[in-house]
Design an enzyme around this catalytic site. Structure first.
Site, PDB file in Angstrom:
ATOM      1  N   ASN A  64       0.846  -1.196   0.000  1.00 47.28           N
ATOM      2  CA  ASN A  64       0.000   0.000   0.000  1.00 47.28           C
ATOM      3  C   ASN A  64       0.885   1.250   0.000  1.00 47.28           C
ATOM      4  O   ASN A  64       0.786   2.118   0.879  1.00 47.28           O
ATOM      5  CB  ASN A  64      -0.941  -0.002   1.210  1.00 47.28           C
ATOM      6  CG  ASN A  64      -2.194   0.811   0.968  1.00 47.28           C
ATOM      7  OD1 ASN A  64      -2.322   1.492  -0.053  1.00 47.28           O
ATOM      8  ND2 ASN A  64      -3.126   0.768   1.907  1.00 47.28           N
TER       9      ASN A  64
ATOM     10  N   HIS B  30      -8.546   3.759   8.588  1.00 46.49           N
ATOM     11  CA  HIS B  30      -9.102   2.495   8.099  1.00 46.49           C
ATOM     12  C   HIS B  30     -10.552   2.294   8.525  1.00 46.49           C
ATOM     13  O   HIS B  30     -11.316   1.664   7.795  1.00 46.49           O
ATOM     14  CB  HIS B  30      -8.248   1.314   8.581  1.00 46.49           C
ATOM     15  CG  HIS B  30      -7.082   1.026   7.687  1.00 46.49           C
ATOM     16  ND1 HIS B  30      -5.861   1.652   7.838  1.00 46.49           N
ATOM     17  CD2 HIS B  30      -6.948   0.192   6.622  1.00 46.49           C
ATOM     18  CE1 HIS B  30      -5.031   1.209   6.909  1.00 46.49           C
ATOM     19  NE2 HIS B  30      -5.664   0.326   6.156  1.00 46.49           N
TER      20      HIS B  30
END
Length: 488
Positions: A310, A341
């Protein structure tokens, strides 16, 4: 039947039933495949040499909003409303404090907010080299802002890109960027023909196909949840538990490989993602790539894994938090990552554990790695051992991220007697930890340290933004000359 509730279109429900996958997942994949075809059309018929930037902005935005509407229904209006509100706030308050709940939109808005703040409200001498390279010197128009946030190439799965890189692509200037030549002067690449992304797109689609096949055929046979199965915990030996932990988390990764690589391929197909040429003259299409699979699977340190997983999110966290935090930047960065998140407790357990693992791994590396550089056989042994430890530590850390809930997460950690937590804390208590130097010389110190690493070119976050390549190249040359003079 795979019928599930969805806020998006149910047009593909028959296909969802046929493949036995939730309608949301089917909508996502079909929309991304449509975006891939649209990207090819966009590059062919709406090339910057054939039409205006205004048309390219409008078409990219409208296609993006349509895909969002298909996948999310009228909730897609949140993209437009939140982007519009954020634009107004940036104009009114000078982009001092920005936060949004949606993941990619949050990254783009906060990144642009800081880039405008750096470019319009701070002096150049206060900025790092990368901040100067990314700084935005004028307020974007509303159309430019909406296009950056809602374009069809990245609205569903990203990846994040800098505003300047996106505008450079829309204006057709990404193929005429300059880079540092052998004499240290900038050389324009105008003499080259515009590179084709077709080979890069094909390679990435091949990776997508293999990742999807692995996910559909193997991943379901190795569920992460089996790590907390009572019978497995009671009967399995410790070597079996360790091996299954690693294999089950390995099997959980291909779905991310599929989604992120497909998103990268879509951007490349539209002509976005070019990052210059390598030393062999081969075009590089990894400007906004989000992962490097080989480096992930062969990681010999916690940092190496995080730098290649990521990637654009890691860059975002570095730029908006780590580089700007005055106190405990590592802890603040992991906390921000958890908040970004979502609300599941497993995210917070994973990132809090990640703080301990990262600091402990850094302490171990700083205290012991220099003993194992030579001879090559000793370094090979060191690499094998650190690979095993890193893969186990990563797997141990991210189990709650997959399990999500508190109870199963603590069941897993208690079945391992919190062993790696205890080991990490003991390392931090017993080994000297070097404090991160912060100040004007920090960039040079970091570059000097990285120049000693064998994996610097592949794993340094600073190398991922083409808009800052010139600054980095020039910095490296200056530092290398200083380093050689020190040796003399």
């Amino acid at each position: 039947m795979a019928t599930t509730s969805t806020t998006g279109s149910t047009l593909l429900q028959p296909l969802s039933n046929a493949v036995q996958l939730p309608i949301d997942q089917v909508n996502f994949v079909v929309c991304q495949l449509f975006a891939l075809l649209a990207a090819v059309w966009f590059r062919t018929y709406l090339h910057s040499s054939k039409t205006s930037c205004f048309i390219r902005h409008v078409v990219a935005t409208l296609l993006g909003l349509y895909l969002a509407l298909f996948c999310f229904g009228w909730y897609a209006l949140h993209f437009l409303v939140q982007s519009g509100i954020s634009y107004c706030i940036m104009i009114i308050i000078g982009v001092e404090n920005m936060h949004n709940p949606m993941m990619i939109i949050t990254q783009k808005i906060t990144s642009l907010a800081y880039e405008i703040h750096d470019g319009m409200f701070r002096k150049d001498e206060e900025l790092t080299a990368s901040q100067r390279g990314l700084a935005v010197r004028r307020m974007p128009s509303l159309l430019e802002y909406l296009s950056y946030n809602c374009n069809f190439m990245g609205i569903l799965a990203g990846p994040l890109c800098s505003y300047k890189d996106y505008i450079t692509f829309i204006e057709g200037r990404s193929y005429h960027m300059t880079r540092s030549g052998e004499n240290g002067k900038e050389e324009t690449q105008n003499e080259r023909a515009e590179p084709s992304p077709n080979v890069a797109v094909f390679q990435k689609l091949l990776v997508c196909g293999l990742s999807l096949l692995f996910h559909l055929t193997i991943s379901n046979t190795l569920p992460v949840e089996y790590n907390i199965d009572e019978n497995f915990q009671a009967t399995a030996s410790w070597p079996t538990k360790v091996i299954y932990l690693y294999v089950s988390l390995l099997a959980a990764r291909p779905k991310y490989y599929f989604a992120w690589t497909l998103a990268d391929a879509i951007n490349n197909a539209a002509g976005f993602g070019f990052r210059g040429y390598d030393e062999n003259g081969t075009a590089r299409w990894d400007l906004i790539s989000n992962l490097r699979i080989q480096q992930i699977e062969m990681s010999t340190s916690f940092k190496m894994f995080l730098d290649n997983w990521n990637i654009q999110t890691a860059l975002w966290l570095k730029r908006v938090c780590y580089e700007r935090a005055s106190l405990s930047p590592t802890i603040q960065t992991f906390v921000l990552s958890a908040i970004w998140h979502g609300v599941y407790p497993g995210y917070y357990l994973t990132f809090l554990t990640g703080v301990v693992m990262t600091l402990a791994a850094r302490a171990m590396r700083n205290n012991f790695r220099h003993y194992f550089i030579k001879p090559p056989q000793l370094k090979l042994l060191y690499d094998v051992i650190t690979w095993i430890v890193t893969q186990i530590a990563i797997s141990y850390t991210v189990v709650p991220f997959v399990l999500l809930s508190v109870k199963p997460s603590f069941m897993f950690y208690s079945s391992w007697y919190y062993g790696l937590h205890i080991a990490g804390i003991l390392v931090l208590l017993l080994l000297p930890v070097k404090k991160t130097q912060r100040g004007k010389n920090t960039q040079e110190n970091v570059q000097l340290a990285r120049s000693k690493k064998f994996d610097e070119r592949e794993n340094s976050l600073g190398q991922n933004s083409f808009s800052t390549t010139n600054n980095v190249c020039n910095q490296n040359q200056e530092i290398a000359s200083r380093h050689s003079s020190l040796k003399q």
